[in-house]
Each structure stands twice: as C-alpha cells, then as structure tokens.
Scaffold this active site. Structure first.
Site, PDB file in Angstrom:
ATOM      1  N   ASP A  68     -45.853  14.807  11.451  1.00 58.85           N
ATOM      2  CA  ASP A  68     -46.645  15.436  10.392  1.00 58.85           C
ATOM      3  C   ASP A  68     -47.470  14.375   9.666  1.00 58.85           C
ATOM      4  O   ASP A  68     -47.167  13.172   9.722  1.00 58.85           O
ATOM      5  CB  ASP A  68     -45.752  16.215   9.407  1.00 58.85           C
ATOM      6  CG  ASP A  68     -44.770  15.347   8.646  1.00 58.85           C
ATOM      7  OD1 ASP A  68     -44.227  14.386   9.248  1.00 58.85           O
ATOM      8  OD2 ASP A  68     -44.529  15.611   7.458  1.00 58.85           O
ATOM      9  N   GLU A 130     -41.759  14.804   7.203  1.00 63.14           N
ATOM     10  CA  GLU A 130     -41.469  13.535   6.550  1.00 63.14           C
ATOM     11  C   GLU A 130     -42.339  13.359   5.317  1.00 63.14           C
ATOM     12  O   GLU A 130     -41.896  12.859   4.297  1.00 63.14           O
ATOM     13  CB  GLU A 130     -41.713  12.366   7.521  1.00 63.14           C
ATOM     14  CG  GLU A 130     -41.083  11.046   7.083  1.00 63.14           C
ATOM     15  CD  GLU A 130     -41.956  10.197   6.173  1.00 63.14           C
ATOM     16  OE1 GLU A 130     -41.442   9.247   5.568  1.00 63.14           O
ATOM     17  OE2 GLU A 130     -43.172  10.465   6.056  1.00 63.14           O
TER      18      GLU A 130
HETATM   19 ZN   LIG Z   1     -44.926   7.796   7.813  1.00 69.76          ZN
END
Ligand SMILES: [Zn+2]
Length: 371
Positions: A68, A130
């Site tokens: 992501d 994340e």
């Molecule tokens: Zn990263």
C-alpha cells in the site's frame, strides 16, 4: 528470473492507496507462484495481505513489506502511477516506499532459486495496511503465522532505511511512541477573587514544568535519550476575568527501551498527582520500543550488506515507527532498504541502478543466512 525493475513498475502501476489493493497482490502472486512459493492470501476487513513461503527447512528467513502507498497528493510532474523511467530514474508513488524493496527481494529469491534447491526456507509477509491504521495488516498476518507455525527465525523488513547511500544504515530497533492527554480540573471563579477559586491552569503549568524540567533518561548504548514534547495546551477561555474550571494539555513521548507504556503512564500519573487533586489522564501508545540486540544474526546481515555495497552499515534505532514493532514480538527483526529521501513526496522516485544494487544486497543476505 524476476526482473526487479519490471516488477517494481508493475507494482507502481497498481494504484494501491490504502486500503485499495488495485491488483498489487495479484502481481506479486504471479511473480512468486512460478518460483515455487505457496501463496496464501489473507483478507482481514477491507485489506488484502499475502503470505508466501518456499521450503520447510531451517533456517527460515522472512521478509516483510507492504504494497500500500500514501495518496499521491499534488505537485507531480509525472503520472504517480505511470512508473515512468526517465534518465535512469523510476518515478511513481511507492517507487521508494516500498514497492521497489518488495520487488528486489522477490528478484533476489528468484536468483537464489536459480542457483539450486534451498537448504532452509524463505517467506514473505506482504501487507496492504502499513501506511494507514496498520490494524488489518501485519499484526493479523503474524497471528495467522503463529497459529500455522510459519514464524521465521529472523525477519528482514525492506523499508527504506539507507540515509545517503545504499547500505549506510540498518535499523535494529525503533523508539516507542505514546500520546497523552492531561485534563486538570479546578474550581471556576472570578479572577479578582482567586481565594474563592482553584485555578487549574496554574496546576497544569506546574505538572508540565515537572515533566519537562529534566530529560526522561540519558539514552543507552543503542538508543538516543527519550523525548517528551508538550504539543498543545488548551483552556478555551474567552473571558479575561474568569478563572476557568479546567485546562487540557497534550504531549507526545518518543521513548527508548528503558521505558514502556506502563512505566510512562505511571510517570505521568505521579507528576499529575503531585500538583493536581483532580485530573484525568488518557494515554495511547502506538508502539512499544524494541531492540534486536546485535549478535550473530545482525552481524550476518551487516556483513552481507557490506559485501554487496562496500559499506559497513551503521546500526541505528532512530526515526518513526514501522511494522517491525509488531514483528519484534514474534522473532528477531531488522530493517534494511534503499535511500528513502523522496518517500511520501511528489515525484517519489528511485534510481534504477539502486533497485539492482538492493537486489544484490538482499541476495547476499539470503546467502549469509545459509538459506
Ligand atoms: Zn513503508
């Protein structure tokens, strides 16, 4: 063999702004499956995650990363999801943080597999969560890995850790981060008759003075001194002749491994209690501090990076938090990746040559761990 530059481009072309996957996990699966990896897709909430493993033996070296990215924002001179290469530099959101890192590890694995069967095993923990809340990502995949006996002996996180040149820095720990909110209550009254009131602002000022007069610690062999910063003091009093009934302060603490959420909460509570009879303290900790103590594994990692890059990495614990904080609860972990100066910026980019160098460095790490 997998071309790390082409794989980085294919990943950048997926507009995988958290929580979107936009085909990124499919791109990875399509690269890993032909190499012999068993791919397990793990969907938690709206988030796609992937666990891929090849081999069953020891040592089991893990790699962790994310597909992501943060939103592109404005100010781009190229298509943020075009993965255009211009003068030897690859542009796009995620080019540095950290699609190139994921691609480099897959390519390094493909090179190792081309050289012959594995002695140990390799795995990849790839999350799509994340950059945002990190709730449905690494934490939950680790839970699944624990249940299924898939926790590696050592895990390398591919975040961009190099500062100026590839190989100059490895992170072996991170500071913890904690936010606190202190509300001190008093008795509202007329500013001309303070004897009939109890001024919570004065009490709060004393609490904050108490908390900031001395450093939290002097640092350790591996960590800088912890820091406490008051980030806001709010009373919201529009009148000039009224002593307010309450006052609020917020603060952020970045702490080393001599503290924990519990010890800092107690430290804050004690300071409040010394100066205020009525107070409310709320604490939220986004990650405890952790340290992978330098030993044989970290030495192997450092030596491999030095061999591949001609640079002996500095072992560092600075900067913000990463998913390594979650992995550290399960196995030893260190972070190593490319130079991340353009992370989260417009025109995020990575020199193509650095992707190739990183692939070589990851290859050296796989070799050094005897996989
Ligand atoms: Zn990263």
């Amino acid at each position: 063999m997998v071309d790390p530059v082409a794989l980085t481009q294919a990943l950048v072309r997926c507009a995988s702004v958290t929580p979107e996957n936009a085909g990124a996990m499919e791109v990875l699966e399509a690269a890993l499956t032909p190499l012999g990896f068993t791919c397990t897709r793990l969907r938690f909430g709206a988030i796609e995650n992937l666990f891929a493993r090849i081999g069953t033996g020891a040592p089991h070296l893990g790699f962790a990363g994310h597909t992501d990215v943060v939103p592109p924002g404005t100010g781009w001179t190229v298509d943020p999801f075009g993965a255009e290469i211009r003068d030897g530099v690859l542009y796009g959101r995620g080019a540095a943080d950290m699609k190139s890192g994921v691609a480099a590890f897959v390519a390094a694995a493909s090179q190792r597999l081309a050289a012959g069967p594995l002695t140990g095993s390799l795995s990849l923990l790839i999350t799509g969560d994340e950059e945002a809340d990190a709730v449905d990502g690494t934490v939950k995949v680790l839970g699944w890995m624990e249940q299924h006996g898939q926790v590696p002996d050592f895990c390398l996180v591919g975040e961009p850790t190099s500062v100026a040149l590839l190989g100059d820095t490895v992170k072996i720990g991170r500071r913890g981060s904690l936010n606190a909110r202190i509300t001190v209550s008093g008795t509202q009254g007329h500013a001309a008759y303070p004897q009939r009131a109890d001024n919570p602002v004065h009490r709060l000022v004393r609490v904050l003075a108490d908390l900031t007069v001395a450093p939290l610690d002097a640092g350790t062999e591996w960590f800088e001194a912890s820091t406490l910063q008051v980030t806001s003091v709010d009373v919201g009093n529009a009148a000039t002749n009224v002593i307010p009934g309450s006052a609020v302060a917020k603060l952020n603490i970045r702490f080393n491994d001599t503290h924990s959420e519990a010890s800092l909460t107690e430290h804050l509570r004690a300071a409040c209690a010394r100066h205020a009879e009525k107070f409310d303290l709320t604490v939220s900790c986004s990650g405890e501090a952790f340290l992978t103590k330098p030993g044989p594994a970290v030495e192997k990692l450092s030596a491999a990076i030095a061999r591949a890059t001609n640079r002996t990495p500095k072992l560092d614990t600075g900067g913000g938090t990463s998913d390594a904080r979650f992995i550290a609860r399960h196995c030893p972990v260190a972070e190593f990746g490319l130079v991340g100066t353009s992370m989260h910026k417009a025109d995020e980019h990575v020199p193509v040559a650095q992707i190739t160098q990183l692939t070589a460095a990851y290859g050296a790490v796989i070799e050094a761990f005897g996989v």
